[in-house]
Design an enzyme around this catalytic site. Structure first.
Site, PDB file in Angstrom:
ATOM      1  N   CYS A 124       0.897  -1.168   0.000  1.00 41.15           N
ATOM      2  CA  CYS A 124       0.000   0.000   0.000  1.00 41.15           C
ATOM      3  C   CYS A 124       0.927   1.207   0.000  1.00 41.15           C
ATOM      4  CB  CYS A 124      -0.898  -0.019   1.231  1.00 41.15           C
ATOM      5  SG  CYS A 124      -2.141  -1.311   1.161  1.00 41.15           S
ATOM      6  N   PRO A 155       1.511   7.712  -0.719  1.00 39.85           N
ATOM      7  CA  PRO A 155       2.317   8.488  -1.674  1.00 39.85           C
ATOM      8  C   PRO A 155       3.819   8.224  -1.607  1.00 39.85           C
ATOM      9  CG  PRO A 155       1.782   9.860   0.184  1.00 39.85           C
ATOM     10  CD  PRO A 155       1.162   8.519   0.471  1.00 39.85           C
ATOM     11  N   LYS A 200       7.229   5.724   2.953  1.00 30.53           N
ATOM     12  CA  LYS A 200       8.021   4.576   3.433  1.00 30.53           C
ATOM     13  C   LYS A 200       8.736   3.904   2.274  1.00 30.53           C
ATOM     14  CE  LYS A 200       4.657   4.250   7.025  1.00 30.53           C
ATOM     15  NZ  LYS A 200       3.719   5.156   6.338  1.00 30.53           N
ATOM     16  N   ASP A 253       1.513  -1.358   4.880  1.00 27.84           N
ATOM     17  CA  ASP A 253       1.170  -0.128   5.612  1.00 27.84           C
ATOM     18  C   ASP A 253      -0.310   0.114   5.322  1.00 27.84           C
ATOM     19  OD1 ASP A 253       1.586   2.195   7.088  1.00 27.84           O
ATOM     20  OD2 ASP A 253       2.032   3.375   5.301  1.00 27.84           O
ATOM     21  N   CYS A 280      -1.289   3.824  11.058  1.00 26.35           N
ATOM     22  CA  CYS A 280      -1.105   5.048  11.852  1.00 26.35           C
ATOM     23  C   CYS A 280      -2.315   5.197  12.763  1.00 26.35           C
ATOM     24  CB  CYS A 280      -0.867   6.277  10.975  1.00 26.35           C
ATOM     25  SG  CYS A 280      -2.102   6.562   9.712  1.00 26.35           S
TER      26      CYS A 280
END
Ligand SMILES: C[S@@+](CC[C@H](N)C(=O)[O-])C[C@H]1O[C@@H](n2cnc3c(N)ncnc32)[C@H](O)[C@@H]1O
Length: 480
Positions: free
Chosen positions: A287, A290, A293, A362, A415
């Site tokens: 994933c 933008p 990571k 992520d 997050c």
């Protein structure tokens, strides 16, 4: 949902005789912020949506200050304004309600002279095509001005804002369900979390080690009198004062990116999970957009391997295109070792027949760890969203697990600070895999920030300089 706007005789009407001058330019900014707020509060849109679809409404630093500031304090401002109105605003005058919210925000939270705030708000009534509301706007804002001045006087005469007052203010800026959930899942930290959510996020930089030595870049920051503190990672610095990223030294040369410290732990953690003697690993960022990571990972891989392969997957074409643009600035997009793919990671054939040594998932989540950075989340998130996210997170895990080599590792991250998206997901996944031939075993994590949960690792926004983030490490164990 669509909104109708009075444009007759306003700046939006090209035939308008009123025309735009400097004075009503700021009134127009105010009007655009009001539109953005209506879309967020009444239409359920995110600030990210405003950026993507209505860029003009969030184009200047003033727009951004007003949109971020008002959404951060919307719930308490809403209460203050509502109490002063004799009767609720008619649906067609909700723009005026938002105008009062913007004025109330400025009176309470900015050092701008009250007369200027009130004058500009009154002028904006004309730009909104509602000159009849000038008296009302003037009266409500004058009342709020008196309250704000009295509070300021108390704070200067006393000992500033006490923790009790800060907590009361922060509580008023959270919907009750969110406060209750924080209290339930974080009995020791919930008050600090509420206060942290109402503050501004720090600006953290990642020095692009594929382009520049960290020490060399830090010297450039010092030369430009940009004060910063160092962190546990050599490439990570936290600015004392946030500034426009484009004004950072060598920004256009791609020597630096903006990325929170918690998010920067992903690349280093994934690197530490690779077997020590592996050569040329094949890695999937499932994933990726933008690309925060992704590019950090590429920088780290670049330092350790010559022949790695990094695949970046995302199901949103537009976001992948933006990722490519960001990657070009950083000098990554044309690297043949990096491949970007637009596909749905819950689809069995998302990666063809590729198998990976490591996967970073992520996952899409509530963003509950980033409320101070994305203040609209407090207005838009509902508790049932967490279970919906959990379903998708599990689907992603199950599908991607099939693409992991035996002995390979998967780093799961969100997050979010809520267990529904974190330990609960990992627990359900490990249990579901327990009967299969490709079991999931936990990899113990130990980071320099945050603390261990039952199954993973949690960072909180109440700690200095980190967004709320969760990590869990898994390895694929094949049954004998
Ligand atoms: C948390 S964001 C990723 C942030 C990114 N890793 C970074 O560090 O910049 C989650 C991403 O997942 C993507 N996404 C959501 N559902 C997906 C799916 N089914 N397949 C692939 N990508 C998906 C979203 O488009 C979004 O870009």
């Amino acid at each position: 949902m669509s909104f109708s706007w009075h444009t007759k005789g306003t700046a939006q009407d090209p035939k308008s005789k009123v025309g735009l001058n400097k004075k009503n330019e700021s009134a127009r900014t105010r009007m655009e912020v009001c539109k953005a707020l209506q879309h967020i509060v009444e239409g359920g849109r995110t600030i990210e949506w405003i950026r993507a679809e209505k860029a003009a409404w969030i184009a200047t630093p003033l727009h951004r200050e007003l949109i971020y500031g008002t959404t951060r304090h919307y719930l308490s401002l809403q209460q203050a304004v509502t109490e002063l109105l004799k009767k609720p605003m008619r649906d067609k005058d909700r723009d005026l309600f938002q105008l009062l919210i913007v004025g109330a925000y400025q009176l309470k939270y900015t050092g701008i002279a009250s007369y200027a705030i009130i004058n500009e708000s009154v002028n904006a009534c004309v730009v909104l095509g509602k000159p009849w509301a000038k008296g009302l706007v003037n009266a409500v804002l004058r009342q709020l001005q008196r309250t704000a001045e009295a509070a300021q006087k108390d704070a200067t005469q006393g000992e500033g804002v006490t923790t009790k007052q800060a907590l009361a203010a922060a509580t008023a800026d959270h919907p009750p369900w969110l406060k209750d959930k924080l209290k339930m899942q974080y009995p020791a930290e919930w008050q600090a979390l509420l206060i942290a959510n109402s503050q501004r996020a720090p600006m953290t930089l990642r020095i692009n080690t594929a382009k520049v030595e960290p020490g060399f870049y830090k010297a450039k920051l010092r030369e430009d009198d940009i004060a910063f503190s160092e962190s546990s990672m050599i490439e990570t610095v936290i600015l004392d004062t946030p500034q426009n990223a484009e004004t950072l030294p060598s920004w256009s040369d791609g020597e630096v990116a903006v990325q929170d410290l918690s998010a920067q732990l992903a690349a280093n953690t994934l690197m530490s999970m690779l077997p020590p003697h592996i050569a040329g690993p094949s890695i999937l960022d499932a994933c990726a957009a933008p690309g925060g990571k992704l590019f950090h990972l590429h920088e780290r891989l670049n330092a350790r391997f010559k022949t790695h392969q990094l695949f970046a997957l995302d199901n949103k074409k537009k976001r992948l295109n933006e990722t490519k643009i960001i990657g070009s600035r950083l000098g990554h997009s044309d690297d043949p070792r990096l491949t970007m793919l637009c596909a749905d990671a819950t689809n069995e054939d998302c990666c063809g027949d590729l198998l990976f040594d490591a996967i970073l998932l992520d996952a899409p989540c509530s963003g509950s760890g980033t409320i101070r950075r994305n203040p609209d989340i407090r207005l838009l998130l509902r508790s049932d969203h967490l279970t919906a996210h959990q379903d998708l997170q599990l689907q992603l895990l199950h599908n991607l697990w099939r693409r992991l080599k035996e002995g390979g590792t998967l780093l799961y991250s969100t997050c979010s600070i809520f267990e529904e998206e974190n330990d609960q997901v990992i627990d359900k996944f490990i249990n579901a895999q327990a009967q299969s031939t490709a079991k999931a075993a936990l990899v113990a994590l130990n980071m320099q920030h945050g603390s261990a949960t039952s199954l993973g690792w949690q960072l909180l926004p109440s700690a200095k300089n980190t967004d709320g983030f969760y990590y869990a490490g898994l390895t694929k164990v094949t049954q004998i």
